[in-house]
Scaffold this motif. Sequence first.
Motif, short mmCIF file in Angstrom:
data_model
loop_
_atom_site.label_atom_id
_atom_site.label_comp_id
_atom_site.label_asym_id
_atom_site.label_seq_id
_atom_site.Cartn_x
_atom_site.Cartn_y
_atom_site.Cartn_z
N TYR A 21 1.12 -0.99 0.58
CA TYR A 21 0.02 0.06 0.02
C TYR A 21 1.24 1.36 0.27
CZ TYR A 21 -4.24 -3.14 1.23
OH TYR A 21 -4.82 -3.78 1.27
N ALA A 22 1.64 1.18 0.56
CA ALA A 22 2.09 2.63 1.46
C ALA A 22 3.33 2.62 -0.20
CB ALA A 22 3.77 2.22 2.19
N ARG A 23 4.05 2.05 -1.45
CA ARG A 23 4.82 2.02 -1.93
C ARG A 23 3.39 2.53 -3.71
NH1 ARG A 23 6.90 -3.61 -1.41
NH2 ARG A 23 5.05 -4.43 -2.21
N GLN A 24 2.71 2.09 -3.46
CA GLN A 24 1.76 2.12 -4.61
C GLN A 24 0.74 3.40 -4.52
OE1 GLN A 24 -1.80 -0.52 -4.79
NE2 GLN A 24 -0.69 -2.70 -4.47
N LEU A 25 0.55 4.31 -3.05
CA LEU A 25 0.35 5.43 -2.83
C LEU A 25 0.93 6.67 -2.48
CD1 LEU A 25 -3.01 3.86 -0.65
CD2 LEU A 25 -2.68 4.67 -2.57
N ARG A 26 2.05 6.21 -2.29
CA ARG A 26 3.26 7.45 -1.80
C ARG A 26 3.27 8.79 -2.44
NH1 ARG A 26 8.65 4.48 -1.92
NH2 ARG A 26 9.07 3.82 -4.45
N LYS A 27 3.03 8.26 -3.96
CA LYS A 27 2.86 9.81 -4.37
C LYS A 27 1.73 10.83 -4.38
CE LYS A 27 6.15 8.01 -7.69
NZ LYS A 27 6.12 7.48 -9.39
N ARG A 28 1.07 10.69 -4.33
CA ARG A 28 -0.58 10.37 -4.07
C ARG A 28 -1.14 10.82 -2.57
NH1 ARG A 28 -4.74 8.88 -7.96
NH2 ARG A 28 -3.94 7.68 -9.25
N TYR A 29 -0.29 10.09 -1.78
CA TYR A 29 -0.80 10.54 0.02
C TYR A 29 0.24 10.59 0.71
CZ TYR A 29 -5.84 9.64 -1.90
OH TYR A 29 -6.66 9.89 -2.61
N ASP A 30 0.10 10.65 2.08
CA ASP A 30 1.10 11.07 3.39
C ASP A 30 0.52 9.58 4.03
OD1 ASP A 30 3.13 10.92 5.48
OD2 ASP A 30 2.24 12.74 6.25
N VAL A 31 1.05 8.20 3.55
CA VAL A 31 0.97 6.79 4.38
C VAL A 31 1.31 6.92 5.71
CG1 VAL A 31 0.62 5.10 3.26
CG2 VAL A 31 0.41 6.51 2.01
N GLU A 32 0.90 6.02 6.51
CA GLU A 32 0.96 5.86 8.23
C GLU A 32 0.56 4.47 7.44
OE1 GLU A 32 3.07 6.74 9.97
OE2 GLU A 32 2.76 8.73 8.93
N THR A 33 1.44 3.97 8.68
CA THR A 33 0.44 1.98 8.29
C THR A 33 0.42 1.50 10.44
OG1 THR A 33 3.05 0.92 7.91
CG2 THR A 33 1.51 1.31 6.17
N ALA A 34 -0.02 0.42 10.47
CA ALA A 34 -0.12 -0.20 11.57
C ALA A 34 -0.35 -1.40 11.45
CB ALA A 34 -0.89 0.69 12.59
N GLU A 35 0.23 -2.31 12.10
CA GLU A 35 0.54 -3.84 12.28
C GLU A 35 -0.74 -4.38 12.59
OE1 GLU A 35 4.12 -6.03 12.26
OE2 GLU A 35 4.82 -4.48 11.19
N SER A 36 -1.34 -3.79 14.26
CA SER A 36 -2.58 -4.25 14.70
C SER A 36 -3.71 -3.15 14.95
CB SER A 36 -2.03 -4.73 16.18
OG SER A 36 -1.54 -3.66 16.78
N GLY A 37 -4.86 -3.09 15.93
CA GLY A 37 -5.73 -1.79 15.65
C GLY A 37 -5.20 -1.38 17.28
#
Length: 400
Positions: A21-37
Amino acid sequence: MSDERRKILFVDDDANLLASYARQLRKRYDVETAESGAAGLRAVGELGPFCVIVSDFRMPGIDGLQFLSACREVSPDSSRILLTGFAELEVAIKAVNEGSIFRLLTKPCHPEILVRALSDGVRQYELVQSERELLEETVRGSVRVLSDVIGLTRPDVFGQISRIMPLVRKLSILMDDPQPWMTETAAMLCLLGFITLPEKLVRRVNLGRTLTSEEYAMFAGHAEVASRLVMRIPRMEEVGRIIAYQDKFYDGRGLPQDAVAGDLIPLGARILKVLLDFDRAVESGMNRPEALTALGGRHGWYDPRIVSTLGSMVKDEGQYCVKTVNMDALQESMVLAEDIMLERGGKLVRVLARGQEMSRVTIAYLRKYQQNFSMSSKVRVIIPWECVEDESASSTPESS
């Protein structure tokens, strides 16, 4: 749209998918990720606000529905998207009912579908933000207009409001008021109904005179009039309720005539009841300790905790800082220490009353009169609670 408002959060227990997701969208958005709720909730609290929050449904610990429901509480404006490989009807219903989900997408999700959903989510976030900003500006503008109407049409009434406002702010803090802005707004508008009353009646009320049955009948309706007007402003229902109960006795007597009593009366209304009567006692000629004693002797009238807290405030407060300033040095929040008079037709006419708090409109109002009539170029003002030195204004302290 600013970079901060284009932030997207992805939550999934699959680290490889998050990296994709981060690779696909980094040019469009500032992407943050988390591996759990749990990690997602920390990200919302520490890195938000996010325009869009995307969560997988099946995760260990907190599942996607539980996570997005929690996000609704801490970040209600964020658009929430649920990704699931289990597109059963039950999941969809729970997603809508429990999580206020903006979109429900199935996995694997085609990149174009995901991008379109994110774009729609960002637009939804912008719309919610714009509507909120517009509504807040509308509310603030409406309050300012009504407050200025009181100041320009009934300066004596606005003077009383201005005198109690510093006390309202401090009492709200000391009483742990959960919505202090509501109490302050109610205080600004609580006497709006006074503009419908004869000046003679208002003077008798403020001097603590006993009213005739006819006078009381006229006076009794002022809170309801003000409350109805204020409740017509969006999001001001609770403020209107505070205003409606400002004359209610703590033991349940008074208006409105209903079963509400004690702590069921809105806290803001209980604060106003104490401060309005305290101010009237002082204006009738009592000093502040005498006014407090008078309030303490009126059993059942007031919340005793508020009277006690006010007593501590009055005991501990220092003197106000009184200054003489030029008209062009007047600033918002300054309070008049004297009546402002002008000469018109050989007679002195009061323009603004002692105790009135300066606002942008009242300052412009004074300067307009200064240009057209004979009046002093200097005025004595009070800085409430503490003497605030302003090096940019030419002023002379009189006491501290």
